[in-house]
Design an enzyme around this catalytic site. Structure first.
Site, PDB file in Angstrom:
ATOM      1  N   ASP A 215       0.864  -1.186   0.000  1.00  0.00           N
ATOM      2  CA  ASP A 215       0.000   0.000   0.000  1.00  0.00           C
ATOM      3  C   ASP A 215       0.896   1.230   0.000  1.00  0.00           C
ATOM      4  O   ASP A 215       2.065   1.133  -0.364  1.00  0.00           O
ATOM      5  CB  ASP A 215      -0.970  -0.032   1.190  1.00  0.00           C
ATOM      6  CG  ASP A 215      -2.294   0.670   0.876  1.00  0.00           C
ATOM      7  OD1 ASP A 215      -2.257   1.867   0.533  1.00  0.00           O
ATOM      8  OD2 ASP A 215      -3.359   0.032   0.981  1.00  0.00           O
ATOM      9  N   HIS A 237       2.084   1.539  -3.191  1.00  0.00           N
ATOM     10  CA  HIS A 237       1.338   2.540  -3.955  1.00  0.00           C
ATOM     11  C   HIS A 237       2.067   3.869  -4.061  1.00  0.00           C
ATOM     12  O   HIS A 237       1.467   4.868  -4.449  1.00  0.00           O
ATOM     13  CB  HIS A 237      -0.046   2.748  -3.332  1.00  0.00           C
ATOM     14  CG  HIS A 237      -0.930   1.547  -3.398  1.00  0.00           C
ATOM     15  ND1 HIS A 237      -2.169   1.488  -2.793  1.00  0.00           N
ATOM     16  CD2 HIS A 237      -0.755   0.337  -4.000  1.00  0.00           C
ATOM     17  CE1 HIS A 237      -2.720   0.302  -3.023  1.00  0.00           C
ATOM     18  NE2 HIS A 237      -1.877  -0.413  -3.746  1.00  0.00           N
TER      19      HIS A 237
END
Length: 378
Positions: A215, A237
């Site tokens: 993430d 991410h």
């Protein structure tokens, strides 16, 4: 005559007593009792450390095994305490929300000794759903209300169940040479394993971090004067602002990401303003960033975030102003199925941008860019 002389003597004695200065009061000691150095270990170490934290000048946690469902809560430390982790710190398994570790205070120094590991063994919770369902997973480290030149240095964190480090209510915190390694989650169902989630904090420096996760490497949801520098982000991410909007604090100002690398990630650099909400994103700088092996978006700037990227028409309630993108190296960095740069702004809501020496290629051109400042490319 004798009576008269006796009376005079008594009067003279009384006068001496009255004229004598009163004894000086004894001032209470201003010297505080010295706090002791303390070492804790084993299955009883967590409880003992929590009970004794106020009395210890230094706390050494040596191979502590924290029981299931328990927060190792060091949020009542005396000012100036040093906390050192030695060996392997572990946590028992239980489905609950956590956090597994909490540290707060003024001028607190948190250190990892050579070879030390904080190992919550997150694979026991991983099911591919993260915080969206399945098992209830505990967040790992609440670094909250750390102020007055507090620091976190040389921690090695391995396999968190979900989010790794939450920074909230901090002012004057420096994090140096921390490793967050959730790389096993790439194949074992790790999800929502954000490395640093930052909110309502100021004067934060994160330097030399190495992050392997699934993430955001960094997500600044609110706060001012925040720097991330010299970092490596892999597997997640990327370096993110937001999402901003819909929280109690919706201001992001003076945030810098510098001299860092983002690789093997869904996104490189991302700014997310939530659709239909209000707030401020001002003075964000990305400088000296190298991108490689990016799957979806090299650079993504959106004012239509709605729980997912690029959802419908953008709104203007969260302006993105004074943005700087410079020296971004991403030649051939984006997968052919991804997009190099996507910018979707509300009318008049993106202004005063600086865009210099930005090269992000390898992917497609995004065909639905909106209200892009003239200096930028999309």
């Amino acid at each position: 005559m004798l009576k008269l002389m006796g009376s005079l003597v008594l009067l003279a004695s009384a006068a001496e007593v009255i004229a004598s200065p009163a004894a000086e009061p004894v001032a209470p000691s201003t010297t505080l009792e010295k706090r002791a150095p303390c070492t804790f270990s084993g299955s009883n170490g967590a409880a003992a450390a929590m009970a004794s934290q106020k009395a210890c000048s230094t706390i050494v946690l040596s191979n502590v095994a924290v029981p299931a469902g328990t927060t190792l809560d060091l949020s009542d430390l005396a000012d100036g305490t040093t906390v050192t982790f030695e060996g392997e710190t572990t946590w028992g398994y239980q489905e609950w929300s956590g956090p597994l570790l909490k540290i707060s205070g003024k001028n607190i120094k948190v250190k990892g000794a050579s070879g030390a590991t904080l190992n919550p063994d997150g694979a026991r919770w991983w099911d591919g759903q993260g915080g969206n369902g399945g098992k209830t997973k505990p967040k790992f480290f609440a670094a909250h209300d750390l102020t007055s030149s507090s620091s976190i240095t040389d921690l090695h964190i391995l396999n968190t169940p979900v989010q790794a480090v939450s920074i909230n209510g901090c002012d004057g915190l420096t994090i140096t040479d921390i490793t967050i390694d959730n790389s096993a989650g790439d194949t074992q169902g790790g999800h929502n394993t954000d490395a640093f989630d930052i909110g309502s904090s100021s004067n934060i420096i994160i330097s030399g971090a190495k992050v392997y996760n699934q993430d955001d490497c960094v997500a600044v949801n609110s706060g001012t004067d925040i720097t991330f520098t010299g970092g490596l982000c892999s597997g997640g991410h990327g370096l993110s602002i937001g999402s901003v909007g819909g929280r109690s604090d919706n201001t992001v100002e003076n945030v810098s990401f510098t001299n860092s690398q983002v690789t093997n990630s869904d996104n490189g650099l991302r700014i997310k303003a939530t659709k239909g909400k209000t707030g401020t994103i001002k003075g964000v700088t990305y400088s000296g960033i190298t991108l490689s092996s990016i799957r979806k978006y090299g650079i993504l700037i959106e004012q239509n975030y709605d729980g997912g990227d690029l959802k419908g028409d953008p709104t203007s309630g969260i302006p993105i102003t004074d943005l700087t993108m410079q020296n971004i190296s991403g030649k051939g960095a984006v997968a052919s199925s991804g997009y190099n740069i996507a910018i979707v702004c509300g009318s008049g809501a993106c202004s005063n941008w600086t865009w210099k020496s930005v090269e992000v290629t390898g992917g497609k051109t995004y065909g639905s860019c909106k209200n892009v400042p003239s200096v930028a490319q999309c």
